[in-house]
Design a protein around this motif. Structure first.
Motif, PDB file in Angstrom:
ATOM      1  N   TYR A 238       0.833  -1.207   0.000  1.00 45.80           N
ATOM      2  CA  TYR A 238       0.000   0.000   0.000  1.00 45.80           C
ATOM      3  C   TYR A 238       0.868   1.257   0.000  1.00 45.80           C
ATOM      4  CZ  TYR A 238      -2.856   3.802   1.751  1.00 45.80           C
ATOM      5  OH  TYR A 238      -3.463   5.030   1.913  1.00 45.80           O
ATOM      6  N   ARG A 239       1.893   1.265   0.827  1.00 42.67           N
ATOM      7  CA  ARG A 239       2.790   2.429   0.884  1.00 42.67           C
ATOM      8  C   ARG A 239       3.474   2.677  -0.447  1.00 42.67           C
ATOM      9  NH1 ARG A 239       7.177   1.469   5.046  1.00 42.67           N
ATOM     10  NH2 ARG A 239       8.049   3.172   3.794  1.00 42.67           N
ATOM     11  N   PHE A 240       3.902   1.617  -1.101  1.00 42.91           N
ATOM     12  CA  PHE A 240       4.702   1.777  -2.322  1.00 42.91           C
ATOM     13  C   PHE A 240       3.854   2.033  -3.559  1.00 42.91           C
ATOM     14  CE2 PHE A 240       7.928  -1.295  -0.193  1.00 42.91           C
ATOM     15  CZ  PHE A 240       8.365  -0.275   0.635  1.00 42.91           C
ATOM     16  N   THR A 241       2.639   1.523  -3.582  1.00 39.60           N
ATOM     17  CA  THR A 241       1.808   1.640  -4.787  1.00 39.60           C
ATOM     18  C   THR A 241       0.650   2.618  -4.621  1.00 39.60           C
ATOM     19  OG1 THR A 241       0.250  -0.136  -4.206  1.00 39.60           O
ATOM     20  CG2 THR A 241       2.310  -0.784  -5.290  1.00 39.60           C
ATOM     21  N   GLY A 242       0.234   2.879  -3.391  1.00 38.10           N
ATOM     22  CA  GLY A 242      -0.927   3.728  -3.167  1.00 38.10           C
ATOM     23  C   GLY A 242      -2.245   3.047  -3.451  1.00 38.10           C
ATOM     24  N   ASP A 243      -2.224   1.766  -3.777  1.00 42.39           N
ATOM     25  CA  ASP A 243      -3.436   1.019  -4.107  1.00 42.39           C
ATOM     26  C   ASP A 243      -4.143   0.620  -2.809  1.00 42.39           C
ATOM     27  OD1 ASP A 243      -5.383  -0.768  -4.974  1.00 42.39           O
ATOM     28  OD2 ASP A 243      -4.122  -1.569  -6.580  1.00 42.39           O
ATOM     29  N   VAL A 244      -5.365   1.127  -2.626  1.00 48.26           N
ATOM     30  CA  VAL A 244      -6.067   0.910  -1.361  1.00 48.26           C
ATOM     31  C   VAL A 244      -6.489  -0.546  -1.157  1.00 48.26           C
ATOM     32  CG1 VAL A 244      -6.897   3.279  -1.161  1.00 48.26           C
ATOM     33  CG2 VAL A 244      -8.275   1.579  -2.380  1.00 48.26           C
ATOM     34  N   LYS A 245      -6.451  -1.355  -2.209  1.00 42.94           N
ATOM     35  CA  LYS A 245      -6.823  -2.763  -2.011  1.00 42.94           C
ATOM     36  C   LYS A 245      -5.873  -3.436  -1.032  1.00 42.94           C
ATOM     37  CE  LYS A 245      -4.206  -4.984  -5.780  1.00 42.94           C
ATOM     38  NZ  LYS A 245      -4.292  -5.697  -7.082  1.00 42.94           N
ATOM     39  N   TYR A 246      -4.611  -3.008  -1.034  1.00 49.79           N
ATOM     40  CA  TYR A 246      -3.648  -3.597  -0.103  1.00 49.79           C
ATOM     41  C   TYR A 246      -3.933  -3.152   1.330  1.00 49.79           C
ATOM     42  CZ  TYR A 246      -0.963  -4.862  -4.266  1.00 49.79           C
ATOM     43  OH  TYR A 246      -0.552  -5.392  -5.477  1.00 49.79           O
ATOM     44  N   LEU A 247      -4.356  -1.896   1.512  1.00 53.17           N
ATOM     45  CA  LEU A 247      -4.693  -1.416   2.841  1.00 53.17           C
ATOM     46  C   LEU A 247      -5.935  -2.132   3.364  1.00 53.17           C
ATOM     47  CD1 LEU A 247      -4.325   0.455   5.239  1.00 53.17           C
ATOM     48  CD2 LEU A 247      -5.600   2.212   3.983  1.00 53.17           C
ATOM     49  N   HIS A 248      -6.942  -2.275   2.522  1.00 57.46           N
ATOM     50  CA  HIS A 248      -8.151  -2.983   2.946  1.00 57.46           C
ATOM     51  C   HIS A 248      -7.837  -4.440   3.308  1.00 57.46           C
ATOM     52  CE1 HIS A 248     -10.686   0.086   0.465  1.00 57.46           C
ATOM     53  NE2 HIS A 248     -10.316   0.564   1.636  1.00 57.46           N
ATOM     54  N   GLU A 249      -6.957  -5.063   2.535  1.00 55.32           N
ATOM     55  CA  GLU A 249      -6.570  -6.432   2.836  1.00 55.32           C
ATOM     56  C   GLU A 249      -5.800  -6.503   4.154  1.00 55.32           C
ATOM     57  OE1 GLU A 249      -5.788 -10.640   2.292  1.00 55.32           O
ATOM     58  OE2 GLU A 249      -7.395  -9.200   1.947  1.00 55.32           O
ATOM     59  N   ALA A 250      -4.922  -5.536   4.381  1.00 59.32           N
ATOM     60  CA  ALA A 250      -4.164  -5.507   5.633  1.00 59.32           C
ATOM     61  C   ALA A 250      -5.105  -5.375   6.826  1.00 59.32           C
ATOM     62  CB  ALA A 250      -3.158  -4.357   5.614  1.00 59.32           C
ATOM     63  N   GLU A 251      -6.105  -4.526   6.717  1.00 55.95           N
ATOM     64  CA  GLU A 251      -7.040  -4.337   7.826  1.00 55.95           C
ATOM     65  C   GLU A 251      -7.889  -5.588   8.054  1.00 55.95           C
ATOM     66  OE1 GLU A 251      -7.553   0.516   7.695  1.00 55.95           O
ATOM     67  OE2 GLU A 251      -8.856  -0.719   6.416  1.00 55.95           O
ATOM     68  N   ARG A 252      -8.260  -6.258   6.980  1.00 56.36           N
ATOM     69  CA  ARG A 252      -9.017  -7.511   7.107  1.00 56.36           C
ATOM     70  C   ARG A 252      -8.175  -8.579   7.786  1.00 56.36           C
ATOM     71  NH1 ARG A 252     -10.372 -12.448   4.142  1.00 56.36           N
ATOM     72  NH2 ARG A 252      -8.547 -12.181   2.801  1.00 56.36           N
ATOM     73  N   VAL A 253      -6.952  -8.751   7.330  1.00 55.93           N
ATOM     74  CA  VAL A 253      -6.064  -9.756   7.904  1.00 55.93           C
ATOM     75  C   VAL A 253      -5.763  -9.442   9.368  1.00 55.93           C
ATOM     76  CG1 VAL A 253      -3.718 -10.705   7.790  1.00 55.93           C
ATOM     77  CG2 VAL A 253      -5.048 -10.417   5.695  1.00 55.93           C
ATOM     78  N   LEU A 290       0.839  -1.385  10.252  1.00 59.15           N
ATOM     79  CA  LEU A 290      -0.525  -0.919  10.010  1.00 59.15           C
ATOM     80  C   LEU A 290      -0.861   0.262  10.920  1.00 59.15           C
ATOM     81  CD1 LEU A 290      -3.216  -1.294   8.549  1.00 59.15           C
ATOM     82  CD2 LEU A 290      -3.860  -2.959  10.309  1.00 59.15           C
ATOM     83  N   TYR A 291      -0.437   0.210  12.163  1.00 60.69           N
ATOM     84  CA  TYR A 291      -0.693   1.304  13.104  1.00 60.69           C
ATOM     85  C   TYR A 291      -0.118   2.618  12.597  1.00 60.69           C
ATOM     86  CZ  TYR A 291      -0.271   4.218  17.280  1.00 60.69           C
ATOM     87  OH  TYR A 291      -0.324   5.263  18.168  1.00 60.69           O
ATOM     88  N   ARG A 292       1.029   2.554  11.958  1.00 61.78           N
ATOM     89  CA  ARG A 292       1.643   3.784  11.442  1.00 61.78           C
ATOM     90  C   ARG A 292       0.848   4.378  10.276  1.00 61.78           C
ATOM     91  NH1 ARG A 292       6.529   4.668  13.753  1.00 61.78           N
ATOM     92  NH2 ARG A 292       7.541   2.906  14.804  1.00 61.78           N
ATOM     93  N   ILE A 293      -0.075   3.589   9.729  1.00 58.23           N
ATOM     94  CA  ILE A 293      -0.945   4.086   8.667  1.00 58.23           C
ATOM     95  C   ILE A 293      -2.286   4.556   9.228  1.00 58.23           C
ATOM     96  CG2 ILE A 293      -2.187   3.490   6.541  1.00 58.23           C
ATOM     97  CD1 ILE A 293       0.805   3.594   6.114  1.00 58.23           C
ATOM     98  N   ASN A 294      -2.948   3.702  10.048  1.00 60.52           N
ATOM     99  CA  ASN A 294      -4.314   4.039  10.471  1.00 60.52           C
ATOM    100  C   ASN A 294      -4.432   4.485  11.930  1.00 60.52           C
ATOM    101  OD1 ASN A 294      -4.244   1.698  12.046  1.00 60.52           O
ATOM    102  ND2 ASN A 294      -5.551   0.506  10.667  1.00 60.52           N
ATOM    103  N   HIS A 295      -3.355   4.325  12.714  1.00 65.26           N
ATOM    104  CA  HIS A 295      -3.296   4.808  14.100  1.00 65.26           C
ATOM    105  C   HIS A 295      -4.367   4.193  15.008  1.00 65.26           C
ATOM    106  CE1 HIS A 295      -0.354   7.611  12.591  1.00 65.26           C
ATOM    107  NE2 HIS A 295      -1.237   8.087  11.736  1.00 65.26           N
ATOM    108  N   HIS A 296      -4.765   2.958  14.697  1.00 66.65           N
ATOM    109  CA  HIS A 296      -5.690   2.238  15.570  1.00 66.65           C
ATOM    110  C   HIS A 296      -4.860   1.349  16.502  1.00 66.65           C
ATOM    111  CE1 HIS A 296      -8.959   2.654  12.238  1.00 66.65           C
ATOM    112  NE2 HIS A 296      -8.764   3.781  12.902  1.00 66.65           N
TER     113      HIS A 296
END
Length: 359
Positions: A238-253, A290-296
């Motif tokens: 997600y960081r390298f490509t900006g593609d939100v599908k990777y972020l959504h997958e990270a949050e699901r996992v 992931l925390y460094r991205i969404n701060h949860h």
């Protein structure tokens, strides 16, 4: 904790290396090899050694400790070269120091070395680490073939399984090489490893099987670190490509791993099932990314709470923690494995860095 491990585990005969256990010299049988158990030897195998390399790479990030831990990092950089084997092509790192005996070369071990070199480069900007990391990655790629559509095996010369440990860590190695070099070659390999893992070793809930046999059937055994390496990989993509599908997958996992690997009725007060402390450390790395991205902070707080409880209740008279953070006296009296202790220093350092960043 790091200095205590350094003091008690450092080998007297080989000062840049460590013993496998403390107390050492006992008849310990090690069970993390192809073909069964191996007796404890004069110094540790590569996998537990890498735990100290990883811990130093986190501690050196504290500005006021940088010079102190640069000395440790330099020693560890020298020590890991003892495992480098150039008698077989391509060059790679074997499980036991090559000066002492010839041993197998595991692809997951080599991925750990590659990642450690790259973390050292990011922390010090010393260019000497990059060719070392690239050499290791070339060895990993030598294990990739067309069986099961790609992926690498567990160890060189044994084509019986393709495990999540080798391929998940290879994914991270490729992506961190891209981070350090900006060479698209490594990003493409990171995607290839990632996509192979998604297609062959991820179950429908996002948790990763341990391995797939050559008949294509996955082994439905689950360890925290296999999911952790892929969680971190999704965040990096997600960081390298900006593609939100990777972020959504990270949050699901992240959420499904939290529910799968912990117990408790309350979603906010769950206790992790500790398979190995280092395995949980790898999962924590994914949660940290992931925390460094969404701060949860939910997942960070959960592992921190479990670690604090272990620190208070699972320690022996030396201050080392029992295997799997067990609380019984018999476990506390057993020799303690190097990797189980090194990762405690890494975990607390990572937690402290997050606290500093959040202030």
């Amino acid at each position: 904790m790091f200095k205590k491990v350094w003091q008690y585990y450092r080998s007297r005969g080989y000062p840049a290396l460590f013993t496998e256990n403390f107390p050492s010299g006992k008849s310990a049988s090690l069970d993390y090899f192809q073909g069964g158990h191996v007796d404890e030897k004069a110094v540790s195998f590569l996998w537990p050694f890498s735990g100290m390399f990883s811990a130093a790479n986190v501690l050196i990030r504290f500005p006021d400790l940088k010079q102190v831990y640069k000395v440790y990092l330099d020693t560890l950089t020298s020590g890991v070269l003892a495992y480098r084997d150039t008698t077989r092509s391509p060059a790679g790192y074997q499980a036991y120091p090559s000066m002492l005996e010839k041993s197998d070369r595991y692809y997951d071990d080599n991925a750990l070395v590659c990642i450690d070199y790259l973390e050292a480069y990011l922390n010090t900007h010393n260019q000497a680490y990059l060719p070392k990391a690239k050499e290791v990655f070339n060895f990993i790629l030598s294990g990739w073939d067309g069986q099961l559509g790609g992926g690498v095996y567990w160890l060189e010369g044994h084509k019986d399984q393709k495990p999540a440990c080798s391929n998940g860590m290879a994914t991270l190695a490729a992506l961190k090489l891209y981070e350090c070099t900006q060479n698209a070659f490594y990003l493409e390999w990171g995607k290839k490893f990632y996509n192979w893992m998604q297609g062959h070793l991820q179950n429908p809930n996002g948790i990763y099987y341990n391995d797939v046999k050559m008949d294509g059937k996955p082994n439905a055994v689950y360890y925290t670190y296999n999911t952790g390496s892929m969680l971190e990989s999704a965040v990096l993509l997600y960081r390298f490509t900006g593609d939100v599908k990777y972020l959504h997958e990270a949050e699901r996992v992240a959420e499904n791993a939290y529910l799968f690997f912990s117990d408790g009725a309350d979603n906010n007060e769950r206790i992790f099932k500790i398979d190995l402390p280092w395995f949980v450390t790898v999962l924590f790395r994914g949660y940290e990314a992931l925390y460094r991205i969404n701060h949860h902070p939910k997942y960070i707080k959960a592992i921190t709470s479990d670690l604090d409880h272990a620190w208070e209740e699972a320690s022996d008279k030396y201050g080392f923690l029992a295997a799997k953070w067990a609380l019984d006296d018999a476990s506390k009296k057993k020799p303690k494995w190097l990797l189980d202790q090194a990762c405690i220093a890494e975990l607390y350092a990572r937690i402290s860095l997050l606290n500093i960043k959040s202030k």
